[in-house]
Write an enzyme that holds these catalytic residues in place. Sequence first.
Site, PDB file in Angstrom:
ATOM      1  CD  GLU A   1       4.991 -19.704  31.850  1.00 27.58           C
ATOM      2  OE1 GLU A   1       4.608 -20.704  32.483  1.00 27.58           O
ATOM      3  OE2 GLU A   1       5.660 -18.793  32.362  1.00 27.58           O
TER       4      GLU A   1
ATOM      5  CD  GLU B   1       3.708 -18.338  38.839  1.00 29.92           C
ATOM      6  OE1 GLU B   1       4.033 -18.721  39.967  1.00 29.92           O
ATOM      7  OE2 GLU B   1       3.573 -19.114  37.881  1.00 29.92           O
TER       8      GLU B   1
HETATM    9  C1  XIL Z   1       8.217 -25.195  34.952  1.00 31.32           C
HETATM   10  C2  XIL Z   1       9.146 -26.026  34.079  1.00 31.32           C
HETATM   11  O1  XIL Z   1       8.487 -26.302  32.858  1.00 31.32           O
HETATM   12  C3  XIL Z   1       9.525 -27.304  34.790  1.00 31.32           C
HETATM   13  O2  XIL Z   1      10.495 -28.024  34.051  1.00 31.32           O
HETATM   14  C4  XIL Z   1      10.079 -26.980  36.190  1.00 31.32           C
HETATM   15  O3  XIL Z   1      10.315 -28.180  36.900  1.00 31.32           O
HETATM   16  C5  XIL Z   1       9.101 -26.110  36.976  1.00 31.32           C
HETATM   17  O4  XIL Z   1       8.790 -24.948  36.210  1.00 31.32           O
HETATM   18  N1  XIL Z   1       4.971 -21.255  35.321  1.00 31.32           N
HETATM   19  C6  XIL Z   1       6.195 -20.769  34.948  1.00 31.32           C
HETATM   20  C7  XIL Z   1       7.242 -21.701  34.440  1.00 31.32           C
HETATM   21  O5  XIL Z   1       6.379 -19.541  34.922  1.00 31.32           O
HETATM   22  O6  XIL Z   1       8.541 -21.272  34.760  1.00 31.32           O
HETATM   23  C8  XIL Z   1       7.040 -23.098  34.947  1.00 31.32           C
HETATM   24  O7  XIL Z   1       7.976 -23.947  34.310  1.00 31.32           O
HETATM   25  C9  XIL Z   1       5.613 -23.548  34.692  1.00 31.32           C
HETATM   26  C10 XIL Z   1       4.639 -22.667  35.420  1.00 31.32           C
END
Ligand code: XIL
Length: 377
Positions: free
Chosen positions: A267, A161
Amino acid sequence: MISLSRLRLTAFLATSLLCVGAPTFGQDRSLKDAAQGRFLIGVAINEKVFLGKNATEVGIVTSHFNSVSPENCLKWETVHPEPGRYDFSAADRYVAFGAEHRLFIIGHTLMWHYQTPDWVFKNPDGTPKNKAQLLEELRSHIQTVVGRYKGRIRGWDVVNEAIDDEGRLRTDKPWYRILGEEGVIEAFRAAHEADPAAELYYNEFSLWLPAKRPAVLQLVARVRAAGIPVAAVGLQEHYMMAGPSPEEVGETIDAFAREHLPVMITELDVSVLPRPENYAGADLAALQARKAELDPYPVALPETVERALAERYAALFAVYRNHASAIKRITFWGVSDADTWLNNWPIPGRHDYPLLFDRGDHAKPALPAILDALARP
Ligand code: XIL
């Protein structure tokens, strides 16, 4: 000592599994088999899975998926909580779980502006680190973490990001305010030096926004121009029911494929909840007052929405199937709705239903819908 009856039981289980296939939780097919020859199918796991605390979820992961991502245990705040002190206790177990089950193990993530402690950017006396000091901190973190899992973690989300929705480097964050674009290049360089065989990825959200894509393409091109291989761009794909459209998702994949950049859906989840326009920085009390509107399914998901979610997933997987040559992996961000991060983001304490398994770890209609979509030629 293993007893004879235990041995017999093991032999019996092994034979039955060979005969009927591994348990696939109400399905006669597994996701990874359905995607065989096209892309890997992965899932982000938490300690319930990699410490073996939830046997059902361990079964789900090992029968349906052939890749794992660490939901949190490899983030900076977890592995490197204090200056000079690393804690690999959770990450070691994560990697051991992946190795034991012969899964393609992903590392996530080395350079991000969240879940990174403030001390990273400051000297012991509280003054901000200068460029040379911060580069040194970044390089040594990456060398240490990537080096520890060399040859075992096969692919790394190196930078997460770095570009905002308008296509600008996030210079409001200390990484990029202090290091500029050089920080991204140096992160990739350090990861490549630490494990030259590992695949390195740039990971980003909302790349279906046309304004964001050229900036990411240029950034990756500059990393490659520095002589460092970037294996793929990770599309996070935390989606809503309403959008982006399947056409926008397909166009995004095409845009990278045209530049000879494979993608990974890193994701994937689909929120069924409303996302208020003004959630960022919104007053929590004001949001609580709108709870009925913002958290409409506190007990169960209505069947109509369940069906719509299955159709949304089927439409997405029809796109992925048609773009299979450009996609190396599709990873769901979590096993079950019980633990999805979307229960707490962007508003804490809601009840979302974005994944393939429900709060009791039962397969939801989205799973057979995806299997059907993958079964088409
Ligand atoms: C999220 C996790 O799923 C949560 O448990 C944590 O509290 C915050 O991060 N983008 C990403 C991930 O790259 O690392 C994030 O994961 C969700 C958004």
